[in-house]
Motif scaffolding. Structure first.
Motif, PDB file in Angstrom:
ATOM      1  N   LEU A  66      33.689   2.724   7.307  1.00  0.00           N
ATOM      2  CA  LEU A  66      33.204   3.936   6.631  1.00  0.00           C
ATOM      3  C   LEU A  66      34.083   4.262   5.432  1.00  0.00           C
ATOM      4  O   LEU A  66      33.582   4.631   4.362  1.00  0.00           O
ATOM      5  N   MET A  67      35.380   4.093   5.594  1.00  0.00           N
ATOM      6  CA  MET A  67      36.269   4.447   4.493  1.00  0.00           C
ATOM      7  C   MET A  67      36.086   3.511   3.309  1.00  0.00           C
ATOM      8  O   MET A  67      36.127   3.952   2.160  1.00  0.00           O
ATOM      9  N   VAL A  78      32.714  11.647   0.078  1.00  0.00           N
ATOM     10  CA  VAL A  78      33.190  11.855   1.449  1.00  0.00           C
ATOM     11  C   VAL A  78      32.208  12.747   2.199  1.00  0.00           C
ATOM     12  O   VAL A  78      31.769  12.442   3.308  1.00  0.00           O
ATOM     13  N   ILE A  79      31.842  13.871   1.555  1.00  0.00           N
ATOM     14  CA  ILE A  79      30.996  14.844   2.249  1.00  0.00           C
ATOM     15  C   ILE A  79      29.604  14.280   2.501  1.00  0.00           C
ATOM     16  O   ILE A  79      29.088  14.343   3.616  1.00  0.00           O
ATOM     17  N   THR A  80      28.979  13.688   1.476  1.00  0.00           N
ATOM     18  CA  THR A  80      27.601  13.241   1.688  1.00  0.00           C
ATOM     19  C   THR A  80      27.552  12.102   2.704  1.00  0.00           C
ATOM     20  O   THR A  80      26.691  12.100   3.584  1.00  0.00           O
ATOM     21  N   ILE A  81      28.478  11.148   2.612  1.00  0.00           N
ATOM     22  CA  ILE A  81      28.402  10.005   3.532  1.00  0.00           C
ATOM     23  C   ILE A  81      28.761  10.430   4.945  1.00  0.00           C
ATOM     24  O   ILE A  81      28.056  10.117   5.903  1.00  0.00           O
ATOM     25  N   LEU A  82      29.853  11.206   5.084  1.00  0.00           N
ATOM     26  CA  LEU A  82      30.235  11.649   6.432  1.00  0.00           C
ATOM     27  C   LEU A  82      29.167  12.537   7.035  1.00  0.00           C
ATOM     28  O   LEU A  82      28.832  12.415   8.205  1.00  0.00           O
ATOM     29  N   LEU A  85      40.533   0.744  -2.372  1.00  0.00           N
ATOM     30  CA  LEU A  85      41.456   1.822  -2.716  1.00  0.00           C
ATOM     31  C   LEU A  85      42.005   1.630  -4.129  1.00  0.00           C
ATOM     32  O   LEU A  85      42.075   2.573  -4.926  1.00  0.00           O
ATOM     33  N   ALA A  86      42.374   0.379  -4.452  1.00  0.00           N
ATOM     34  CA  ALA A  86      42.938   0.097  -5.772  1.00  0.00           C
ATOM     35  C   ALA A  86      41.911   0.393  -6.859  1.00  0.00           C
ATOM     36  O   ALA A  86      42.222   1.033  -7.875  1.00  0.00           O
TER      37      ALA A  86
END
Lengths: 324, 431
Positions: A28-29, A266-270, A164-165
């Protein structure tokens, strides 16, 4: 203080996969980071009133050019991705240059780009002999699974660090644009094109530069998505719905702040995951309904986005648009 | 004013934070209890929503649930207790991947069961193989799911799509002389299919079988199952004049095709379907009435059409239960569709004459409608009228001479060019 907090948070994010190994959460991340980067790419131009609905097209180009080059030409993604970026950039120039030249702005610009993402989707579907059509497309696995040459890794940790990079690089680009002269030029343009032109701003060139930058970043996001998921289909990386998804997420997160698109992702996917899992198969279809209603509520009540509203609430005195 | 605005902002933030926290708490997995030693945990993934649900996936899900409940009630299998976790793939491959990873990693299931669409099976099978868990596929008939992939953990209890395709051509070839009055080599056949894994695979079988039987293939064409208009495909078929049509599709596209075929007066001697929508007899009858009696379908028989007397007696009440539960599931689905579609207006009422209604039907029209309005000039009634015709003709003609999708490409390109040339609309006066 903010800066040192930022460094600590960054170090924490880098260290995370070595401490925490739950594959589903890491998955997920990674997905969130890739989409955050795509949304950041969109907001690089979106914040200047250049609302593009064509980014689904750029993302699709990025994903498909990379995958097609690898499968059909045996070209490593290390060359394929730059090719994909180039293709995305050329497409952006082809559509955006006449738009800016003929002064197509605002809603009309949004619609022209909307047609663009429609075109990319339909072309991918129509060339089904090469792209697999609606069936989707899978880059061929390099022997052995993980390979730096093929940019394919089976481990989630590697992907997490790559994503992340790239996401960090996206934020850096956002930051550089925010601190540049270009920003003032583009803000002037978004307020009043004639005024800006009279003040000596080269309107077409400035807009074109930011559009190409944003399109190429989005193409990179598409290529990354493809390499990570190892499966792309026209509907998951291109088309109007992807473009709209970008706009919604950025507006929810906050369009004028650097972390806005990330928070939006973050908000929409979570939210989508959590709603789907908690409603499960007991109340089929309700998760999407609740998701839609929440999205509408966010956009109506927090027009500056979540991060934007927080910034406003924390620093009520200072005027103007602030970067976090 | 400013104060109250800020206060409301804070409230919304607080409230949404609370909602998110509650949801997270609700969704966090309950710690596993290792009480019974022998337990088998099954993750079941089907599409409960989205276009594939009505196309047959929810029926498969129901069947799986009935059998799992049945064995769970009996106390398990071979001394293993059975427990199932159900998940909705929402007719999207990426959600299917997410759910597969989640069920294996978070819910710690021992195996995955289900999967309706081959487009989901192809990527998910790769993931499951990597994670070295079992995957038991009930549907996904495409050869692409298993062929040449050397999978060790993935099983399928279905014939492949190619076998379906071969069977239908074989059936027509055997009956051509007696029923259609033509030698197989004189028979004109058309092969049409949705362009996902499933349609492509069956059509390959069709093609192979047609070659073997010596049919004259006059048309072979794929289309996206989500295509909002198949009129140009019907026109192509009319021009090709096939005696027999081999069709592979899901459900909304099959109904759409058949309705448009009837409206445009497409004639044929036989139409052979290959499962999916053609297996859901009730829905077809609802959409087309008596006409369905002239269709053939290659598929395992629908259980409610099975001869009760020929079955083992304990199966009969089970089947009745399926039908009853089917009604219930459909009602929930109807409520959500009604809510989702509540905004559709008068135009939608007219479109329903041609389309199967499902919650996603509107998505394919929104952007095009918008583009047409702008192309005509916002607020310009005559312009909108002309633009609608131009758009429709471009889409249909493009689709007639090339693949369906190119029609849309032409229309979109036309739109972009017209925006440069006449941004105020087609019929706007030059200023």
């Amino acid at each position: 203080v903010t800066r040192s907090l930022g460094w600590i948070a960054g170090a924490g994010l880098v260290a995370l996969p070595f401490v925490y190994q739950q594959p589903y959460h890491l998955h997920l991340m990674v997905v969130i980071l890739i989409w955050s980067f795509a949304y950041t790419s969109w907001s690089v131009m979106g914040r200047f009133g250049l609302v593009s609905l064509g980014h689904g097209g750029f993302m699709g180009i990025g994903a498909y050019v990379t995958a097609l080059a690898w499968n059909h030409g045996g070209v490593t993604p290390w060359i394929g991705i730059p090719l994909a970026l180039l293709a995305g950039g050329i497409l952006a120039v082809l559509v955006a240059y006449p738009c800016f030249r003929f002064r197509i702005t605002g809603h009309y610009f949004a619609l022209v780009t909307l047609a663009l993402s429609g075109i990319v989707l339909q072309v991918i579907t129509a060339t089904r002999d090469h792209t697999g059509g609606s069936l989707g497309y899978t880059p061929t696995r390099h022997q052995g699974g993980s390979s730096l040459y093929a940019l394919q890794f089976t481990g989630k940790t590697t992907w997490y660090l790559i994503a992340l990079a790239v996401w960090g690089a996206g934020l850096y680009v956002w930051y550089r644009v925010d601190r540049s002269m270009m920003r003032y030029a583009l803000e002037a343009i978004s307020e009043d094109e004639d005024g800006a032109a009279a003040a000596g701003v080269h309107v077409t060139a400035e807009k074109l530069k930011i559009t190409v930058l944003s399109a190429m970043m989005t193409a990179l996001a598409g290529a990354l998505y493809c390499q990570y998921q190892m499966f792309i289909s026209p509907d998951t990386v291109s088309g109007i719905s992807i473009s709209l998804q970008m706009v919604f997420a950025v507006v929810v997160g906050g369009i004028y702040v650097s972390l806005g698109p990330t928070v939006g992702a973050v908000i929409t996917i979570l939210l989508a995951e959590v709603l789907r899992i908690s409603f499960g198969t007991r109340a089929v279809g309700w998760d999407n309904l609740v998701y839609g209603i929440l999205l509408v509520l966010f956009i109506v009540f927090l027009p500056k986005g979540i991060v934007g509203s927080i910034v406003d609430a924390v620093r009520p005195r200072r005027a103007g648009r602030l970067a976090v | 004013m400013v104060m109250s605005l800020r206060r409301s902002t804070v409230w919304v933030l607080l409230a949404s934070g609370l909602v998110a926290a509650l949801l997270l708490a609700a969704a966090s997995p309950i710690p596993p209890v290792h009480a019974q030693a022998k337990k088998l945990k099954i993750g079941v993934i089907f599409d409960y929503t989205g276009p594939l649900a009505g196309g047959g996936s929810d029926l498969h899900a129901l069947g799986a649930k009935i059998m799992i409940d049945h064995f769970a009630k009996k106390g398990g299998v071979e001394g293993y207790k059975i427990e199932a976790v159900y998940a909705d793939a929402q007719s999207k491959p990426e959600i299917a991947i997410n759910e597969a990873v989640r069920l294996i990693e978070q819910e710690k299931v021992d195996m995955l069961l289900g999967f309706y669409s081959s487009a989901q099976c192809v990527p998910v099978a790769g993931r499951v193989e990597q994670l070295q868990k079992f995957m038991w596929i009930t549907t996904c008939i495409s050869s692409a799911v298993l062929e040449n992939r050397n999978l060790k953990y993935v099983f399928r209890i279905q014939p492949s799509g190619r076998q379906f395709g071969l069977m239908s051509t074989d059936f027509i070839s055997q009956n051509a002389k007696a029923k259609l009055g033509k030698e197989p080599k004189d028979l004109r056949v058309a092969i049409i299919h949705e362009d996902g894994a499933y349609g492509v695979d069956v059509s390959k079988g069709n093609e192979e079988g047609a070659k073997k039987a010596g049919f004259n293939v006059v048309l072979k064409e794929g289309y996206a199952a989500t295509a909002p208009d198949l009129a140009s495909l019907v026109t192509k078929l009319k021009r090709a004049r096939p005696d027999v049509i081999f069709h592979t599709g899901y459900n909304p596209d099959i109904s759409l095709f058949l309705r448009q075929a009837r409206e445009l007066g497409l004639r044929f001697n036989a139409l052979v379907g290959h499962g999916a929508g053609y297996g859901v007899y009730d829905k077809l009858k609802e959409a087309l009435g008596k006409d369905v009696n002239y269709f053939y379908n290659v598929d395992p028989i629908s259980i409610w059409l099975a001869n009760e007397k020929a079955l083992r007696p304990e199966l009969v009440p089970l089947i009745k239960m399926v039908v009853l539960m089917g009604v219930d599931a459909r009602r929930i689905y109807l409520i959500t569709s009604a809510l989702g579609g509540g905004l559709a207006g008068l135009a939608a009422c007219l479109l329903v004459l041609q389309y199967d209604v499902h919650p996603f039907v509107g998505l394919s029209f929104g952007p095009i409608t918008f583009l047409i309005c702008v192309l005509g000039g916002l607020g310009n009634f005559g312009g909108g009228f002309v633009a609608a015709f131009v758009f429709a003709e471009l889409i249909s003609l493009g689709g007639l001479y090339l693949d369906l999708e190119w029609g849309y490409v032409f229309a979109f390109v036309f739109f972009i060019v017209m925006m440069f040339v006449r941004p105020a609309g087609l019929l706007a006066r030059r200023s």
